[in-house]
Design an enzyme around this catalytic site. Structure first.
Site, PDB file in Angstrom:
ATOM      1  N   TRP A 319       0.835  -1.205   0.000  1.00 58.10           N
ATOM      2  CA  TRP A 319       0.000   0.000   0.000  1.00 58.10           C
ATOM      3  C   TRP A 319       0.869   1.254   0.000  1.00 58.10           C
ATOM      4  O   TRP A 319       0.522   2.253  -0.626  1.00 58.10           O
ATOM      5  CB  TRP A 319      -0.898   0.008   1.233  1.00 58.10           C
ATOM      6  N   HIS A 320       2.014   1.190   0.665  1.00 63.61           N
ATOM      7  CA  HIS A 320       2.865   2.366   0.775  1.00 63.61           C
ATOM      8  C   HIS A 320       3.571   2.714  -0.524  1.00 63.61           C
ATOM      9  O   HIS A 320       3.968   3.874  -0.712  1.00 63.61           O
ATOM     10  CB  HIS A 320       3.900   2.172   1.891  1.00 63.61           C
ATOM     11  N   GLY A 321       3.752   1.767  -1.404  1.00 63.60           N
ATOM     12  CA  GLY A 321       4.412   2.119  -2.641  1.00 63.60           C
ATOM     13  C   GLY A 321       4.688   0.932  -3.538  1.00 63.60           C
ATOM     14  O   GLY A 321       4.790  -0.212  -3.076  1.00 63.60           O
TER      15      GLY A 321
END
Length: 468
Positions: A319-321
């Site tokens: 989700w963060h990248g």
């Protein structure tokens, strides 16, 4: 537009507040909706249409699911369509390039991909639309029939681009029945100023140190400099993101909303499990409610519980990248959370709190190395330097200079990472009424003045979580 900008603080926000409060009750959500679209479109005018589409699409599919609730086949089909479309938009903009790059690498292909700029806040507002659709489908919340109110929920500028992630069920009643008052507005102003000071005075200043060390060739960094740098980043990302969250919560209060707390002094934790109960609380809550529990949580046996934990942590990292370092970062913390559940938490309880705290901070700091470097080679080499596995010097004149020029800032960062400042303010407010009336407002005005002075000449003013 960012909260820590002069145009936001002294132009956009005052105009929005004035317009909001002079409008009648039935127009307040409309004012917030228009202001939020202007706020978002200020830097990304093209992507405003993407967010409007996502909002209208989710609004319509919610109505259809509610109308055909008696027909499971139709409601399920519309629900799945909504989830696929919303996740599809997120994956296209955020993960399409990553997928093609890995296909090219694995199969030795040369597929050309035109990487598009990532729409700011897409990970946050996608999760918000999905929480609404999921809860409507499961009949946990009533469908929102007013598109202005629904649009306000999705686009509300205080939490639009970097959270906290607001679940529809937590804010449904506030959309149409909130009550603004002077006390809540004043509290919101206080929280906003605290968040602004965290961001501008603390995160930005320690970020300069990390930026300098990060840009230095690894062969020229001493071991102490490497530790100073990543500890600096550890403070930077906390005060950057928690500062933004404080500003978002404060702005919410100014408009009558109660947004959930997103950080609760995570660096005082004595286990990795506790750290993730205190860090980015809204994201952890979202994954727990919509992924971990539906998978069975901890009620289907130990092995499946550990499987569920690793699924959640894989998704948390991803989700963060769209980069392998974020995936490894998520699995890294999933590993420590799992072994703590298996045996380590019980071992830590029998040890002095100091040992538990040092262990937790060490895991966290090393984890931020994984988070910060998108190249796994650079990441591994930096960790080697930290632990003296390369030929780098232990201490050099540059490290001494960094310590000398930043020691006071580090002390302030440590103190502000604890509940101590908040306890002092609460004590003054409760026991020293005269001081509370005179001194506390002066302190906030001073923080606002100093922060503004920094912003006038500040060239380094990123929000780290905008890219997620």
């Amino acid at each position: 537009m960012v909260f820590s900008s002069l145009i936001f603080i002294f132009l956009f926000l005052p105009i929005t507040i004035l317009t909001y409060y002079i409008c009648p009750r039935n127009l307040k959500n409309f004012v917030l909706l228009i202001a939020s679209l202007i706020f978002y479109g200020w830097g990304e005018p093209l992507y405003i249409f993407l967010m409007i589409f996502s909002t209208i699409f989710s609004y319509i599919t919610g109505l259809i699911i509610n109308k055909f609730r008696h027909c499971k086949r139709i409601s399920l089909a519309v629900f799945m369509l909504s989830v696929v479309v919303n996740l599809g938009i997120l994956c296209f903009f955020k993960y399409y390039g990553f997928l093609i790059d890995n296909i090219n690498s694995i199969f030795n292909l040369n597929i050309v991909v035109n990487k598009l700029p990532l729409p700011v806040g897409i990970s946050f507002y996608t999760f918000q639309t999905m929480s609404y659709i999921i809860d409507v489908y499961l009949d946990k919340v009533s469908v929102q029939k007013n598109i202005i109110s629904f649009g306000t929920y999705i686009t509300m500028f205080p939490q639009l681009v970097a959270g906290p992630i607001v679940k529809y069920g937590d804010i449904a009643k506030q959309l149409d029945n909130r009550k603004e008052n002077l006390s809540s507005f004043g509290e919101g102003v206080e929280i906003f100023i605290i968040g602004l000071a965290k961001k501008v005075l603390l995160a930005n200043n320690i970020g300069v140190l990390w930026s300098s060390i990060k840009s230095t060739p690894l062969g020229e960094i001493s071991i102490i400099s490497a530790w100073l740098g990543i500890i600096g980043f550890t403070f930077q990302i906390y005060f950057d993101f928690s500062g933004y969250s404080d500003m978002a919560i404060g702005l919410g209060k100014m408009f009558g909303f109660e947004l959930m707390e997103n950080f609760n002094y995570p660096y005082i934790s004595k286990s990795v499990t506790e750290f993730w109960r205190r860090w980015h609380i809204s994201l952890g809550s979202w994954f727990r409610e919509y992924v971990y529990i539906p998978l069975g949580g901890n009620k289907i046996g130990k092995l499946k519980q550990y499987r569920n934990l690793f699924i959640v942590w894989f998704l948390t990292g991803f989700w963060h990248g769209a980069s392998w370092n974020f995936i490894f970062w998520g699995l890294y913390f999933g590993f420590f959370v799992t072994i703590e559940k298996i045996f380590l938490l019980n071992c830590l309880k029998s040890k002095p709190k100091f040992i538990s705290h040092v262990y937790t901070l060490l895991v966290i700091v090393v984890g931020w190395v994984l988070f910060e470097f998108d190249s796994m080679t650079v990441c591994v080499n930096f960790i080697k330097v930290m632990f003296g596995l390369e030929d780098n010097m232990l201490l050099d004149s540059t490290a001494i200079y960094y310590i000398y020029t930043n020691i006071v800032l580090f002390v302030i960062l440590i103190i502000c990472s604890t509940p101590l400042p908040k306890k002092i303010i609460l004590y003054v407010k409760s026991n020293l009424k005269l001081w509370s009336i005179i001194i506390i407002p002066l302190i906030y005005l001073l923080l606002l003045f100093i922060s503004t002075a920094y912003l006038v000449n500040e060239s380094y003013n990123p929000f780290l979580y905008f890219k997620f």
